[in-house]
Scaffold this motif. Structure first.
Motif, short mmCIF file in Angstrom:
data_model
loop_
_atom_site.label_atom_id
_atom_site.label_comp_id
_atom_site.label_asym_id
_atom_site.label_seq_id
_atom_site.Cartn_x
_atom_site.Cartn_y
_atom_site.Cartn_z
N GLU A 1 11.14 38.44 -2.89
CA GLU A 1 11.85 39.11 -1.88
C GLU A 1 11.16 39.08 -0.51
N GLY A 2 9.89 39.48 -0.48
CA GLY A 2 8.86 39.62 0.78
C GLY A 2 8.64 38.13 1.22
N ALA A 3 8.46 37.18 0.14
CA ALA A 3 8.21 35.85 0.76
C ALA A 3 9.44 35.01 1.19
N LEU A 4 10.63 35.36 0.62
CA LEU A 4 11.85 34.87 1.04
C LEU A 4 12.14 35.28 2.45
N ASN A 5 12.00 36.48 2.66
CA ASN A 5 12.34 37.24 3.77
C ASN A 5 11.40 36.59 4.93
N GLN A 6 10.02 36.41 4.78
CA GLN A 6 9.18 35.86 5.68
C GLN A 6 9.71 34.49 6.22
N VAL A 7 10.50 33.71 5.44
CA VAL A 7 10.81 32.28 5.97
C VAL A 7 12.33 32.31 6.19
N GLY A 8 13.03 33.71 6.33
CA GLY A 8 14.45 33.83 6.45
C GLY A 8 15.35 33.18 5.47
N LEU A 9 15.09 33.21 4.15
CA LEU A 9 16.14 32.69 2.90
C LEU A 9 16.47 33.67 2.18
N TYR A 10 16.20 34.99 2.39
CA TYR A 10 16.56 35.92 1.08
C TYR A 10 18.06 35.91 0.43
N ASP A 11 18.96 35.42 1.42
CA ASP A 11 20.23 35.19 0.90
C ASP A 11 20.50 33.97 0.32
N LYS A 12 19.39 33.07 0.05
CA LYS A 12 19.70 31.81 -0.65
C LYS A 12 18.75 31.96 -2.02
N LYS A 13 18.45 33.03 -2.66
CA LYS A 13 17.61 33.32 -3.47
C LYS A 13 18.55 32.63 -4.97
N LYS A 14 19.69 32.71 -5.04
CA LYS A 14 20.32 32.10 -6.13
C LYS A 14 20.93 30.69 -6.02
N LYS A 15 20.66 30.04 -5.03
CA LYS A 15 20.93 28.63 -4.79
C LYS A 15 20.07 28.00 -5.57
N MET A 16 20.65 26.84 -6.01
CA MET A 16 19.78 25.43 -6.46
C MET A 16 19.49 24.66 -5.56
N PRO A 17 18.19 24.28 -5.62
CA PRO A 17 17.62 23.21 -4.39
C PRO A 17 18.62 22.17 -3.93
N HIS A 18 19.59 21.46 -4.74
CA HIS A 18 20.30 20.57 -4.13
C HIS A 18 21.39 21.18 -3.16
N GLN A 19 21.73 22.51 -3.37
CA GLN A 19 22.33 23.30 -2.62
C GLN A 19 22.02 23.58 -1.04
N LEU A 20 20.56 23.09 -1.00
CA LEU A 20 20.07 23.65 0.37
C LEU A 20 19.60 22.32 1.28
N SER A 21 19.75 22.50 2.57
CA SER A 21 19.24 21.47 3.42
C SER A 21 18.02 21.31 3.35
N GLY A 22 17.26 20.02 3.79
CA GLY A 22 16.10 19.65 3.79
C GLY A 22 15.03 20.81 4.47
N GLY A 23 15.61 21.27 5.53
CA GLY A 23 14.86 22.26 6.20
C GLY A 23 14.65 23.71 5.35
N GLU A 24 15.95 23.88 4.87
CA GLU A 24 15.87 25.23 3.81
C GLU A 24 15.09 24.93 2.50
N GLN A 25 14.82 23.75 2.11
CA GLN A 25 14.06 23.49 1.03
C GLN A 25 12.77 23.53 1.31
N GLN A 26 12.27 22.94 2.67
CA GLN A 26 10.84 23.33 3.02
C GLN A 26 10.49 24.59 3.11
N ARG A 27 11.41 25.29 3.72
CA ARG A 27 11.17 26.93 3.96
C ARG A 27 10.75 27.54 2.61
N VAL A 28 11.55 27.24 1.47
CA VAL A 28 11.25 27.80 0.24
C VAL A 28 9.89 27.29 -0.02
N VAL A 29 9.41 26.09 0.04
CA VAL A 29 8.04 25.55 -0.33
C VAL A 29 7.05 26.69 0.57
N ILE A 30 7.40 26.63 1.69
CA ILE A 30 6.48 27.29 2.54
C ILE A 30 6.56 29.09 1.78
#
Length: 230
Positions: free
Chosen positions: A126-155
Motif C-alpha cells: 500500500e505504501g509503495a503504490l501510494n508513493q507512485v499514485g497507483l493504489y487504486d490499480k492494485k487488483k489490475k493485471m499488467p495488460h490492463q495498465l498503460s505503459g506509464g502505469e506499468q512503469q510506475r508499478v516497476v518503480i
C-alpha cells in the motif's frame, strides 16, 4: 552549518569491461544521499554497463568501487543478494509477471526477499503504490495498465525494500513525452524524500524539464557535464 551528506557510491579510477572490450576507462564519481544523477550519452556509450557494475552484474577489474557498505571489486557471490536488496532497479522493459495482479507482483518480490507477515506485506505494498499514485490499480493485471502505469508499478516494486539508491536504466525509453514527464517527476520526488536516484537516459528534453547533476558517457570516459553543454 552545512549538512554533511553520506556518500553512497564512490568510484575511483574504475575500468569497466564487457568481456575483453573496455567500455569505460578511469571512471570517477560519487553519489550522495538525496542525489539525483543523470548518466547521459548515446546508445552503446556505456550507460547500462556502468549501472550493471553498481549492482554487481558486471565485475570490476581495475580501480576502487564502493556501493553502500560493499566493496564491489571484491564482492563475494553470497553478498550480491544483500547488495541488491539495498538497491531498487528500474528497467525500461518493465519485467512484470504477466499472470499476476499488481498486488501479487509486489507480494512476490517481498516474499522472495524475506518478508513473511501478510499484514506487513500488504502494508508495504500500500505504501509503495501510494508513493507512485497507483493504489487504486492494485487488483489490475499488467495488460490492463498503460505503459506509464506499468512503469510506475516497476518503480513501486523498486521501492519495496526501502532502498537507499534507485538505479533507473532508460526508464522513459518506451513512453510518450507526457507520460515520461510524469514518471520522471515521481523519481525526482523519491530523491527529495531521501532515496538517491541514478537515471540513464538519452532524452535531453527531460533534462531541461527536470534539471539535475549530469555525467556523460562519451569516448570511453565518464565526464562531468554542466546544463548548458547539452
Amino acid at each position: 552549518m552545512e549538512e554533511t551528506k553520506e556518500v553512497l557510491i564512490r568510484y575511483e579510477h574504475v575500468d569497466i569491461y564487457q568481456k575483453e572490450y573496455q567500455v569505460l576507462a578511469d571512471v570517477n564519481f560519487q553519489l550522495y544521499e538525496k542525489d539525483f544523477l543523470y548518466i547521459i550519452g548515446k546508445v552503446g556509450s556505456g550507460k547500462s554497463s556502468l549501472l550493471k557494475t553498481i549492482y554487481a552484474e558486471l565485475p570490476i577489474v581495475d580501480g576502487h568501487a564502493h556501493v553502500l557498505d560493499y566493496n564491489i571489486k571484491r564482492i563475494k557471490a553470497n553478498e550480491i543478494p544483500g547488495l541488491r536488496r539495498s538497491l531498487g532497479i528500474v528497467f525500461q522493459d518493465f519485467q512484470l509477471l504477466t499472470d499476476r495482479t499488481v498486488e501479487e507482483n509486489l507480494e512476490f518480490v517481498l516474499r522472495a526477499t524475506g518478508w513473511h507477515s501478510k499484514k506487513e506485506i500488504l502494508g508495504r505494498i500500500e505504501g509503495a503504490l501510494n508513493q507512485v499514485g497507483l493504489y487504486d490499480k492494485k487488483k489490475k493485471m499488467p495488460h490492463q495498465l498503460s505503459g506509464g502505469e506499468q512503469q510506475r508499478v516497476v518503480i513501486a516494486r523498486a521501492l519495496l525494500n526501502y532502498p537507499k539508491i534507485i538505479l533507473a536504466d532508460e526508464p522513459t525509453g518506451n513512453l510518450d513525452p507526457e507520460t515520461a514527464s510524469q514518471v520522471l517527476k515521481i523519481l525526482h520526488d523519491i530523491s527529495r524524500s531521501g532515496t538517491a536516484v541514478i537515471m540513464s537516459t538519452h532524452n535531453y528534453r527531460l533534462l531541461k524539464e527536470f534539471p539535475s547533476r549530469m555525467m556523460k558517457c562519451e569516448e570511453n570516459t565518464l565526464k562531468k557535464v554542466v546544463e548548458n553543454e547539452i
